[in-house]
Every structure is written in C-alpha cells, then in structure tokens.
Design a protein around this motif. Structure first.
Motif, short mmCIF file in Angstrom:
data_model
loop_
_atom_site.label_atom_id
_atom_site.label_comp_id
_atom_site.label_asym_id
_atom_site.label_seq_id
_atom_site.Cartn_x
_atom_site.Cartn_y
_atom_site.Cartn_z
N TYR A 60 0.81 -1.22 0.00
CA TYR A 60 0.00 0.00 0.00
C TYR A 60 0.85 1.27 0.00
O TYR A 60 0.64 2.17 -0.81
CB TYR A 60 -0.94 0.00 1.22
CG TYR A 60 -1.89 1.18 1.22
CD1 TYR A 60 -3.04 1.16 0.46
CD2 TYR A 60 -1.61 2.33 1.96
CE1 TYR A 60 -3.90 2.23 0.44
CE2 TYR A 60 -2.46 3.40 1.95
CZ TYR A 60 -3.61 3.35 1.19
OH TYR A 60 -4.45 4.43 1.16
N ILE A 232 -9.73 -2.58 2.15
CA ILE A 232 -10.76 -2.85 1.14
C ILE A 232 -11.51 -1.57 0.79
O ILE A 232 -11.77 -1.28 -0.39
CB ILE A 232 -11.73 -3.94 1.64
CG1 ILE A 232 -11.02 -5.30 1.70
CG2 ILE A 232 -12.96 -4.02 0.74
CD1 ILE A 232 -11.85 -6.39 2.33
N TYR A 235 -9.27 0.63 -1.36
CA TYR A 235 -9.14 0.12 -2.72
C TYR A 235 -10.45 0.29 -3.50
O TYR A 235 -10.43 0.54 -4.71
CB TYR A 235 -8.72 -1.34 -2.71
CG TYR A 235 -7.28 -1.55 -2.28
CD1 TYR A 235 -6.26 -0.77 -2.83
CD2 TYR A 235 -6.94 -2.49 -1.32
CE1 TYR A 235 -4.94 -0.94 -2.44
CE2 TYR A 235 -5.61 -2.67 -0.93
CZ TYR A 235 -4.62 -1.89 -1.48
OH TYR A 235 -3.32 -2.05 -1.09
N MET A 236 -11.58 0.17 -2.83
CA MET A 236 -12.86 0.44 -3.48
C MET A 236 -12.95 1.89 -3.91
O MET A 236 -13.48 2.21 -4.99
CB MET A 236 -14.01 0.10 -2.53
CG MET A 236 -14.24 -1.37 -2.31
SD MET A 236 -15.55 -1.67 -1.08
CE MET A 236 -16.96 -0.88 -1.86
N TYR A 239 -10.77 2.24 -7.02
CA TYR A 239 -11.42 1.58 -8.15
C TYR A 239 -12.59 2.43 -8.68
O TYR A 239 -12.73 2.63 -9.89
CB TYR A 239 -11.92 0.21 -7.72
CG TYR A 239 -12.59 -0.58 -8.83
CD1 TYR A 239 -11.86 -1.39 -9.68
CD2 TYR A 239 -13.98 -0.53 -9.00
CE1 TYR A 239 -12.48 -2.12 -10.69
CE2 TYR A 239 -14.61 -1.24 -10.00
CZ TYR A 239 -13.85 -2.04 -10.85
OH TYR A 239 -14.48 -2.75 -11.85
N ILE A 430 -5.19 2.86 -10.48
CA ILE A 430 -5.55 1.44 -10.49
C ILE A 430 -4.39 0.55 -10.03
O ILE A 430 -4.62 -0.60 -9.60
CB ILE A 430 -6.02 1.00 -11.90
CG1 ILE A 430 -6.92 -0.24 -11.83
CG2 ILE A 430 -4.84 0.75 -12.82
CD1 ILE A 430 -8.24 0.00 -11.16
N VAL A 433 -4.58 -1.08 -6.56
CA VAL A 433 -5.57 -2.15 -6.54
C VAL A 433 -4.99 -3.42 -7.16
O VAL A 433 -5.17 -4.53 -6.64
CB VAL A 433 -6.84 -1.72 -7.30
CG1 VAL A 433 -7.90 -2.80 -7.23
CG2 VAL A 433 -7.38 -0.40 -6.75
N SER A 436 -2.54 -5.09 -4.80
CA SER A 436 -3.21 -5.78 -3.68
C SER A 436 -3.73 -7.14 -4.10
O SER A 436 -3.74 -8.08 -3.31
CB SER A 436 -4.34 -4.91 -3.15
OG SER A 436 -5.42 -4.83 -4.08
N ARG A 456 -4.25 -6.49 -14.55
CA ARG A 456 -4.50 -5.07 -14.79
C ARG A 456 -5.46 -4.84 -15.95
O ARG A 456 -6.30 -3.93 -15.90
CB ARG A 456 -3.17 -4.36 -15.04
CG ARG A 456 -2.24 -4.44 -13.85
CD ARG A 456 -0.88 -3.86 -14.12
NE ARG A 456 0.03 -4.16 -13.00
CZ ARG A 456 0.97 -3.36 -12.57
NH1 ARG A 456 1.16 -2.19 -13.16
NH2 ARG A 456 1.73 -3.70 -11.56
N LEU A 459 -8.93 -5.60 -14.71
CA LEU A 459 -9.40 -4.50 -13.86
C LEU A 459 -9.91 -3.33 -14.70
O LEU A 459 -10.98 -2.77 -14.43
CB LEU A 459 -8.28 -4.04 -12.93
CG LEU A 459 -8.02 -4.85 -11.68
CD1 LEU A 459 -6.78 -4.34 -10.95
CD2 LEU A 459 -9.23 -4.79 -10.74
N THR A 463 -13.80 -1.83 -15.03
CA THR A 463 -14.24 -0.44 -14.81
C THR A 463 -15.04 0.08 -15.99
O THR A 463 -15.98 0.86 -15.82
CB THR A 463 -13.04 0.49 -14.56
OG1 THR A 463 -12.16 0.49 -15.69
CG2 THR A 463 -12.27 0.07 -13.32
#
Length: 540
Positions: A60, A232, A235-236, A239, A430, A433, A436, A456, A459, A463
């Motif tokens: 992080y 979490i 990261y939300m 995102y 991103i 995220v 993680s 990636r 992800l 999105t």
C-alpha cells in the motif's frame, strides 16, 4: 521486551505492520538488539493475533507514494536519452520481477505500538535510516515505484492541494444547484471537519514510529480485521475513481462530438459508449507500464489543471460574455443529500495524508500544511461553485464543462483538459488495486509479468463495464462521496483516534470525536440511500 508496569498487558499491541519498509526497519532493529530483546509476544487489547506472515496489504505505502511527489524522481531527466530508454524498455519488454527473501521471524514479533510509545503524547517518526540495504528493501520490490523522497514544507503543501483539488471541482456548481445557496455552509463545515480528521490521523501515526499508512492505523485500532476492512474500503475508493474517470472522459468527448455513433454486429453504440470504449483501449497500455515515474510526474500537475479549469470558467463568464445571472433557492432540502455526497467527494484524500506526513522533512508542521491546503481548496471549490451556478443557473450540468459553449476556445480547452487529465491519473490510481490482488497470488504467479498484465487488463475492462452500466456521473460521485469518503475521511479517522488514544483524551476531545462519528454515519446513510435511489430511478 520490557514493559512498563503502569500500563499493563492491555496497552501492549503485538501484531505485524503493513509495508515492506517497516518490516525491514524492524529486521534492522532486531539485528542490533538480539542480545537484549526477547521474543515475547503479548496479546492485543483488541484481538489475539498470531500470524506467521505479515498482513495484507503489504504494497500500500509504496504504491500510494506516487501521489505524493510534485517533483520528478532524481532518476528521471528530460534532458538525457537514458530516461526515455528507461520508459520505453519498461513497456512490455522488461521482465516483471520481485524478490521475496524471508525476513527473520522475530521481526514480525515486535509490537506495532509499544508501552514505551504510549508513554508519550507525541512520538516522533522513526529515526532509522530512510534508505535501507538492498537485501532489506527487496522484500517486495516493484520497478514501477519511485523511492520516497523527503519533501520541503512548500512541496508538502503543493502535494496536499494536488490531491485535494481533483475531479470534484467540476461538480461543485451542480452541488450548489441541488442544495441551494445555504449549502455553501455545508462545504465549509465539511472542509473544517475533514481538516480536523486529517490531523487526527497524524496523532494516530505519532502514537508509534511503526505506523506509516492508513491500514497500519486500522490495525493498531481494530486489529487485523480493521486493517483488512480499511484496506478494502480504500481500494474500493480507488477503483470507483477509475470508473469516474471513464464516465467523465466519455461525457466530455460526447459533448465535443455529439453526432458520433456506430452500428456493429447488430448493436447500436451511441457517442458515450463509443468514447468510453475508445478511452479504455487507449488507457490499457498505460497500465502495462513497468515504470510509472513519468505518469507520476505528469499527474502531479493536478494543481495546474485545476487552475486552468478555473481560468477557463472565468474567461467564459467574463470575456466570452456568458455573464453571471443570480438564480436558485436559499435551501433545497430535497437535493441536500446529493449535495452532501458531492461536497464529501471533494475531500476524499485522507488515504494519501499519511504518505505526505511520512515524506515531510519537518513532520511537526503537518497540521499547518493541512490547514493551508484545506483553506486553499475550500476557497477554490466555493469560488467555482458560485461562478458556475451564477453562469448556468438551473441548467447547470453535473460537470460545468458540459455547459460551456463549444464554440469558444476556452470551452474547448476546458473540455480537452478534462479528457486528457484522467489518462495520466488512471494507471496510478488502479496500480495499488492491482498490487493488492497480486499479493494474494502464489509466489510463482506474483513473479510473472504476464499474470500482472492479465490482472491489470481485467481490472480496466471491469471499470469500463461498470461505467457503461451506470453512466451517471453525478449519482456515482454522490454515492462515492456519501459512502466511501464519509468512511475514509470522517468516520474512521475519529473512530481510530478514539480507540488508539483512549484513556489519554479529554472529555471535550472524546465528545468532538463522537459527534463527528455520529454526524458522519447519518450523512453516509442519507446520502448513500439518496444516491442509490437516484441511480435506480435512472436505470429504471
């Protein structure tokens, strides 16, 4: 370790810190103190935790450090060819490598907050060398991440303003339209509260030199469960911000080219869908980069971007003679929940504050850094809200750039600035995220660059799916502001502060923190319900 008897076992917290630098520091300490320290681990006052490996997430801090630099890393030079070779080599050519040496088990047995640290009201940050040996630092080594640098006071102020003045700037006129003129008071109150909770995070960090990040604070307050839940939520937030980037880009490109459409394989794609897909295809290669230092440097120009958007708005109102026309109501209770979420979204930068604090040459000046940056940001937000609402009145869109007539040069500059800025920020947003998720994979897959590309890419595509499914910028922004930002910036800082420093706070401090938590929870409930209802109505 010898404990101070006056605190007893309940003041001892024995669990692992979060980022690889902290682990290396503890290993460094253990190497020097093996003869004097024992390996006794006492239970936390929150939970009994006995883990053989450090808790997730470990990446992080290093990934979030990219947000806290207004100057390029020392290795990046625009006057030499080597820097461009470095960037080009990082694109799908360099192997994605991480080394995972095992740190001594004893390094994980040292408490995150010791009784000694609890003796003092203020504990200075760690005085261990900031640059550790290669073997110590290589626990989780990512080529993408620049080494943290010590920032001057002025740089720290710019860093804070840079993370505060984001895309929320575009929504403030719409928020003012929804809540009425009296809702400006809400903007100032939320700014004051969020500035105060930022200082509370600093106090939590000062409770132990081992605390470096927001997840660290969550673990110190609520154990490993608190650490994971806070991570979490953070990261939300990251995102969902990426989802907002895609919606924002598609909205503004659609305004520039409204007649764009396509029929493909029996499907009709309107301008919003076409530009959302196009933006995603352009963004995907940027998340494959191994070296994000250039993007980090460019995205640090967020202050310049904000100033440019403000100037374009004023230019349209004064020079292009759109004019300022008083309108609106004093207070609109029906639209106030939306305003709460939109104004709250403007102050969702607390996840980065610990990084800014840790990077300062003079950490004791962090409160004044926050005060200056919040005052500047609130004034900018209020100024844009007032000017935008006076210019466009009841027709104000969710992003004021959509209201600006496209025949004017200033309007085109503002629209293209809004489109191009997310391209530099998306990959940086991103990446934490992605890291993680990669941490949860087996070691062999963590070392695979192809696996990293797949994660990636998936992800980014996810999105896009969300942005196409819920293409309502104001509603999504209000939902993020009401739910995630209220938690990260208002509720959790006060709750962690009460938990970590309990017993040493005055009744007034406790009362203020409890009030903040209650107010934050109420605003979160009302704002989240309103945003979800608005999305449901538009989708229905």
């Amino acid at each position: 370790m010898k404990l101070d008897e006056e605190y007893g076992l309940d003041r001892r917290i024995g669990f692992e810190t979060d980022d690889e630098e902290n682990q290396a520091e503890r290993a460094y300490q253990n190497d020097d103190n093996d003869d004097t320290d024992s390996d006794i681990v006492l239970p936390s006052r929150n939970a009994s935790i006995d883990l053989n490996s450090p808790s997730w997430p470990q990446t992080y801090r290093k990934s979030m450090d990219m947000y806290t630099s207004v100057t390029p890393p020392p290795s990046l030079s625009f006057l030499t060819g080597t820097s461009f070779k470095k960037i080009s080599d990082s694109f799908l050519t360099s192997p994605y490598k991480r080394s995972h040496p095992t740190l001594p088990d004893s390094s994980f047995n040292k408490p995150l907050i010791t009784a000694t640290s609890l003796d003092n009201e203020e504990v200075p940050p760690s005085t261990l060398p900031s640059k550790l040996s290669t073997s110590s630092y290589s626990s989780l080594s990512f080529n993408e991440l620049p080494s943290p640098q010590q920032c001057s006071y002025a740089q720290s102020v710019l860093n804070a303003i840079n993370v505060l003045c984001g895309i929320g700037l575009l929504t403030t006129p719409y928020a003012l339209k929804e809540g009425g003129w009296s809702s400006l008071l809400l903007l100032f109150v939320m700014g004051i509260i969020c500035c105060y909770t930022g200082i509370l995070l600093k106090q939590c960090l000062d409770s132990s030199p081992e605390l470096k990040t927001y997840p660290d604070i969550g673990q110190a307050a609520f154990g490993v469960t608190g650490r994971i839940l806070i991570a979490i939520i953070l990261y939300m937030d990251l995102y969902s911000t990426c989802v907002e980037f895609l919606i924002m880009m598609s909205d503004n490109l659609s305004a520039l080219f409204p007649d764009t459409h396509m029929d493909f394989a029996g499907f009709h794609l309107d301008s919003h869908q076409i530009f959302a897909i196009t933006a995603t295809l352009i963004i995907i290669p940027t998340v494959w980069l191994q070296d994000l230092s250039l993007l980090s440097y460019v995205s640090a120009g967020g202050i310049v971007t904000s100033v440019l958007l403000v100037l374009c708005l004023l230019w349209s109102g004064v020079i292009d003679k759109i004019g300022f026309h008083p309108s609106g109501t004093a207070l609109n209770l029906a639209g106030l929940p939306v305003t709460v979420g939109l104004f709250g979204f403007c102050f969702g930068s607390h996840s980065v504050f610990p990084n800014i604090y840790s990077s300062m040459k003079q950490p004791s000046k962090f409160p004044s850094v926050l005060i200056i940056s919040f005052v500047a940001s609130v004034l900018i937000y209020a100024g844009v809200a007032i000017c935008g609402f006076l210019m466009f009145g009841d027709s104000t869109e969710s992003q004021y750039t959509l209201n600006m007539p496209k025949k004017f040069v200033a309007s085109k500059i503002a629209a293209w600035t809004t489109v191009l800025c997310p391209f530099t920020k998306y990959a940086l947003t991103i990446t934490p995220v992605a890291f993680s998720i990669e941490e949860l994979l087996p070691l062999a897959q963590q070392r695979s660059y192809s696996v990293s590309i797949i994660i990636r890419t998936v992800l980014v595509i996810s999105t896009l799916v969300v942005a196409l499914s819920v293409p309502y910028f104001e509603s999504v922004t209000a939902l993020i502001g009401s739910l995630l930002v209220m938690l990260v910036s208002i509720i959790l800082p006060a709750a962690c502060y009460l938990t970590i420093l309990h017993g040493r706070l005055s009744k007034m401090q406790v009362a203020v923190c409890i009030f903040i938590v209650i107010a934050g929870v109420l605003c979160a409930i009302v704002g989240t319900y309103s945003a979800i209802a608005s999305i449901a109505d538009k989708m229905g």
